[in-house]
Design an enzyme around this catalytic site. Sequence first.
Site, short mmCIF file in Angstrom:
data_model
loop_
_atom_site.label_atom_id
_atom_site.label_comp_id
_atom_site.label_asym_id
_atom_site.label_seq_id
_atom_site.Cartn_x
_atom_site.Cartn_y
_atom_site.Cartn_z
N SER A 124 -3.00 2.29 16.44
CA SER A 124 -3.67 2.19 15.15
C SER A 124 -5.05 2.86 15.21
O SER A 124 -5.83 2.59 16.12
CB SER A 124 -3.80 0.72 14.79
OG SER A 124 -4.45 0.63 13.56
N GLY A 125 -5.30 3.74 14.27
CA GLY A 125 -6.60 4.41 14.20
C GLY A 125 -6.63 5.70 15.00
O GLY A 125 -7.67 6.35 15.09
N THR A 129 -1.84 9.21 10.34
CA THR A 129 -1.73 9.48 8.90
C THR A 129 -2.53 10.73 8.55
O THR A 129 -2.08 11.56 7.75
CB THR A 129 -2.21 8.25 8.12
OG1 THR A 129 -1.47 7.13 8.59
CG2 THR A 129 -1.99 8.40 6.65
N ASN A 174 -8.83 -0.03 12.23
CA ASN A 174 -8.83 1.13 11.34
C ASN A 174 -9.11 0.67 9.91
O ASN A 174 -8.46 -0.25 9.43
CB ASN A 174 -7.45 1.80 11.43
CG ASN A 174 -7.36 3.08 10.61
OD1 ASN A 174 -8.32 3.46 9.94
ND2 ASN A 174 -6.20 3.71 10.66
N SER A 177 -5.74 1.39 7.67
CA SER A 177 -4.58 1.30 8.55
C SER A 177 -3.28 1.23 7.76
O SER A 177 -3.14 0.41 6.84
CB SER A 177 -4.75 0.06 9.41
OG SER A 177 -3.67 -0.02 10.30
N SER A 178 -2.32 2.08 8.12
CA SER A 178 -1.01 2.02 7.44
C SER A 178 -0.28 0.82 7.99
O SER A 178 -0.08 0.72 9.20
CB SER A 178 -0.18 3.27 7.75
OG SER A 178 -1.00 4.40 7.81
N GLY A 402 2.56 3.52 17.05
CA GLY A 402 2.85 3.76 18.46
C GLY A 402 2.95 2.42 19.16
O GLY A 402 2.84 1.36 18.52
N GLU A 404 2.25 -0.93 20.65
CA GLU A 404 1.14 -1.81 20.29
C GLU A 404 1.07 -2.95 21.31
O GLU A 404 2.05 -3.66 21.52
CB GLU A 404 1.35 -2.34 18.87
CG GLU A 404 0.04 -2.66 18.20
CD GLU A 404 0.21 -2.80 16.69
OE1 GLU A 404 0.02 -1.82 15.97
OE2 GLU A 404 0.51 -3.92 16.26
N1 LIG Z 1 -8.39 15.06 12.56
C1 LIG Z 1 -9.31 14.19 12.14
N2 LIG Z 1 -10.53 14.62 11.77
C2 LIG Z 1 -11.47 13.75 11.38
N3 LIG Z 1 -11.30 12.41 11.31
C3 LIG Z 1 -10.09 11.92 11.67
C4 LIG Z 1 -9.04 12.77 12.10
N4 LIG Z 1 -7.99 12.00 12.39
C5 LIG Z 1 -8.37 10.72 12.13
N5 LIG Z 1 -9.62 10.67 11.69
C6 LIG Z 1 -10.40 9.45 11.33
O1 LIG Z 1 -9.77 8.33 11.90
C7 LIG Z 1 -9.41 7.39 10.90
C8 LIG Z 1 -8.09 6.75 11.25
O2 LIG Z 1 -7.06 7.70 11.16
P1 LIG Z 1 -5.61 7.35 10.58
O3 LIG Z 1 -5.70 6.46 9.41
O4 LIG Z 1 -4.86 8.62 10.46
O5 LIG Z 1 -5.06 6.49 11.80
P2 LIG Z 1 -3.55 6.00 12.02
O6 LIG Z 1 -3.14 6.49 13.37
O7 LIG Z 1 -2.72 6.39 10.86
O8 LIG Z 1 -3.78 4.44 12.13
P3 LIG Z 1 -2.80 3.28 11.60
O9 LIG Z 1 -1.69 3.14 12.58
O10 LIG Z 1 -3.71 2.08 11.61
O11 LIG Z 1 -2.36 3.65 10.25
C9 LIG Z 1 -9.37 8.19 9.61
O12 LIG Z 1 -9.66 7.39 8.51
C10 LIG Z 1 -10.44 9.23 9.83
O13 LIG Z 1 -11.70 8.69 9.54
MG LIG Z 2 -1.84 5.40 9.38
#
Ligand SMILES: Nc1ncnc2c1ncn2[C@@H]1O[C@H](COP(=O)(O)OP(=O)(O)OP(=O)(O)O)[C@@H](O)[C@H]1O
Ligand SMILES: [Mg+2]
Length: 1020
Positions: A124-125, A129, A174, A177-178, A402, A404
Amino acid sequence: MRYQGREVDIEGRVRLVMESALTARDRVGVQDFVLLENYNSEAAFIENLRRRFRENLIYTYIGSVLVSVNPYKELEIYSKQQMERYRGVSFYEISPHIYALSDNTYRAMRTERKDQCILISGESGAGKTEASKKILLYYAVTCPTNDHMAILGDRLLQSNPVLEAFGNAKTLRNDNSSRFGKYMDVQFDFRGTPVGGHILNYLLEKSRVVHQNHGERNFHIFYQLLDGGDDDLLITLDLERNPQNYRYLVKGNCPRVSSISDKNNWKVVMKALPVIGFTEEEVQKLLNIIASVLHLGNTQFGEGEEGDTYITTETQTSNLAKLLGVDGSALREALTHKKLTAKGEEMISPLNYEQAVSARDALAKAVYGRTFTWLVEKINQSLALKVHSKDSSVIGLLDIYGFEVLQQNSFEQFCINYCNEKLQQLFIELTLRSEQEEYETEGIAWETVQYFDNKIICDLIEEKHKGIISILDEECLRPGETCDVSFLEKLEDTVGSHPHFITHKLANGKTRRVVSREEFRLLHYAGEVNYNVNGFLDKNNDLLNRNLKEVMCQSDNQILSHCFRREEVIDQKRPEMAATQFKNSLMKLMEILMSKEPSYVRCIKPNDAKQPGRFDEVLVRHQVKYLGLMENLRVRRAGFAYRRRFEAFLQRYKPLCPETWPNWHGRLVDGVSTLVNHLGYKAEEYKLGRSKIFIRFPKTLFTTEDALELISCFSELCYTNFGMFSLAEYKIFLGVNVCTCVFRCVVIVIQSGWRGMKARRRAKRRRQAAELIRRFIKGFIYRHEEYCPENEYFLDHVRYSFLKNLRQNLPKSVLDKSWPTPPPSLVEASEHLRRLHMRNMVIKYCRRVQPEWKKQVLFSSRLQINLKVIQTLGSDKVQYGVSVIKYDRRGFKPRPRQLLLTNTFAVLVDRTKIKQRIDYAALRGISVGSLSDGMFVLHMPTEDNKQKGDAVLHCSHVIEVVTKLAMMANKTSYVNINPGSIRFTVARGKEGIIDFIRGSELKVAKGKRGHLLVVSQRLF
Ligand SMILES: Nc1ncnc2c1ncn2[C@@H]1O[C@H](COP(=O)(O)OP(=O)(O)OP(=O)(O)O)[C@@H](O)[C@H]1O
Ligand SMILES: [Mg+2]
């Protein structure tokens, strides 16, 4: 001859080829982990990630897997220009990027006509996404399109904020977070235009609707509605703006998040819904449901005397019923009673307090969860392929949780980690399959790859009748007393001997300490995880009382009546349990993915603080482990580290061999063979396939790369020092052993290079000097013109010289009036500087005035004025008085006197007698020298017979007395400072002179020429 490490393509874009990046490997590590020398070392792996992260290089490959480290800051690498850079460029020719992967997948889909999928995973984070959004945006921008398809592209992009509003929440890890897994298909027609899309959602975290951990929030949509919805809307929904008033929103005690603007996001969602095809009525119904969940949360119960339960929040329930579109009393009844069927007869029994609360929560979860599924269906309708074509292909995007591993892992983590086991299995299967296929097509014998096959763990979880999921289902369905602990015992009985399963009871002493009595531990392929069985049965049951379902079926809200089907109530068959549902949907997902060519994005989070630039090694190591990246690398490296098509290999390395340089005319395979023989490759280091060379160790490649680097440096040196050298010469050079030759040549090259460099420096200096003189002369000619390119150098120089000169000749005392003459362009500035400097000197002088000096200004303390003199002066009060020495005008005999100033005249007094009266009006001037001698002369009118000439005086407070006198006489402009000498009138036109000479001690005496000679130090 000159070799350039760059390729320029037709459009003139400079492409950094992958191999040239090899040369930067010491600074930024390798851009493909397969080139890591020590590929078994986790430390080397992490160090490579860290090096690149430090340089903002967040992407690195493991073969075709893209590893991405979340930068937590906006990088300038996602612009349209960047998209263009990656468009149509092959994967290895350019630095790793999510666009490279997107483009490669797209081209593979088009050229091979095979469906593709991109699997994005990470904790997560970590940025899953964000990565999936970047991929979608890349396709929306770079794929060919038409008006109709532009609408679809818009819908694809707009579906994101809607899904995020309903499916994402702020968690500790996050802010966005999705809370569901997402698989999205993008369909393309034969031209490569996106023509449709479809989303599958997995395991929404419904428990969040009714409970949030501290510091976390419910799904964004609730807060967006309360913050962004206008007053009328809130009144219609009977809602108040403050989220603190809703029990389902206060569990985490975190209604606001600084990084999120609920109000703005609300606007985005409201704009996106019509784009996706929601009617106004549908939006209203959807909002009714969201509001009803909040009201459900506020529905409270009381306990009757007989253990029965009643609702204490009546009005709330009426509003709730209205919003859900159901009958109020039926809802009340269903929330406090349950319907049982025993021996074909229906019975109603009251719920106790706890049961009522959990029935209410179950209803909230079911309403929200099913509405979310409806929302996804609705989006799918809007993205659905309108015209079916045989030739359409698909790119799937999987954004899924991924591995957890939390402090406490429950049913959700069990499902998530099971999903990751399945994905790893898929990865191994597909990677090995594609490796094997490649070897086959290339005619290379397959070598067995050592890797851990996690099928054994997948079986432990999913096997029919014997797997953990089956046992869980059985325990849920079994009549009699069942609970989470009985499930654990059943597990111990059934799978207790499995090598990947441990419980407290089964563990040995050491492990027993880290597995509690309520936990079971699974040894996943990525590491161990302990699962607490508490809640497993309930979550798996996911039960909603039948009478609640019946009420919901009656709803006149179309969304709800769609979500709660009448058949569900009529059908007596129990629906599938949650874990089994998940297992089945995973099976389907695997089928979908198996039918496609996969690419992988593995996301890593560099720190827990969401901070840019921080690389927390422990955290990263944990993710590298649980993402199975070392395992990924091992599988990739099991065979050969590097493979290239013959033509590409030959093209790059042909300058290293005289036979292949400049062109090879035979068969490509022979050319490559000649080249590697010349380079001395050993048989075990490489293999030649049908169209590719396979190099086993990165070291072999790096040595070749270093030789190429050396040669290109050397040839460049030769080229710049000796000019073109002939092909024959170059061939001779290549024919000799590279090292020997280079050694010999380097000495000559360094010598001649050094001499050349010196001569070039000399010539450069001469050129610069001539240019300077030319500019100076030209400037002099144009010096009176306006500032222009012709005279700028000259005028700047004049200014600079003046300022430099001024700096060395600044006046040193307040009495020194000298000042260098400025050039015309600096007159004004010079005057400013002069005044500033003078003020500065005066300030300095004033600072030096000692307290006793100041005291002396009060003449009463230092002067005793004779009473007779005071009487003589009568009404003319003495304003200031000071002792002075008067020098006779002729013999310069010193005589002590008092100089007294009144308002209109000054007098020189000898004890009781006024010797001379000087009317201010008649005063012709006051002269002082520029040394610290204390001499001053009061100039009297020559025509005044009463005056015997000018008064030559000395006073130790000369500045003070002169200032006072000049001010009282209102003749400040009459003060003259004469640096060398002062002329004064003796009587009737005769003149006397005072000469000032600098010396160490004050001396006033008559000089040789009859002048008064004053020797003194400078003032300061
Ligand atoms: N390539 C990137 N460039 C800049 N910031 C990023 C990038 N990727 C992620 N982030 C930052 O990290 C935060 C978390 O990313 P994201 O929501 O994609 O995580 P996730 O892996 O989907 O987590 P979850 O499993 O909780 O949904 C985003 O809101 C953004 O602020
Ligand atoms: Mg996500």
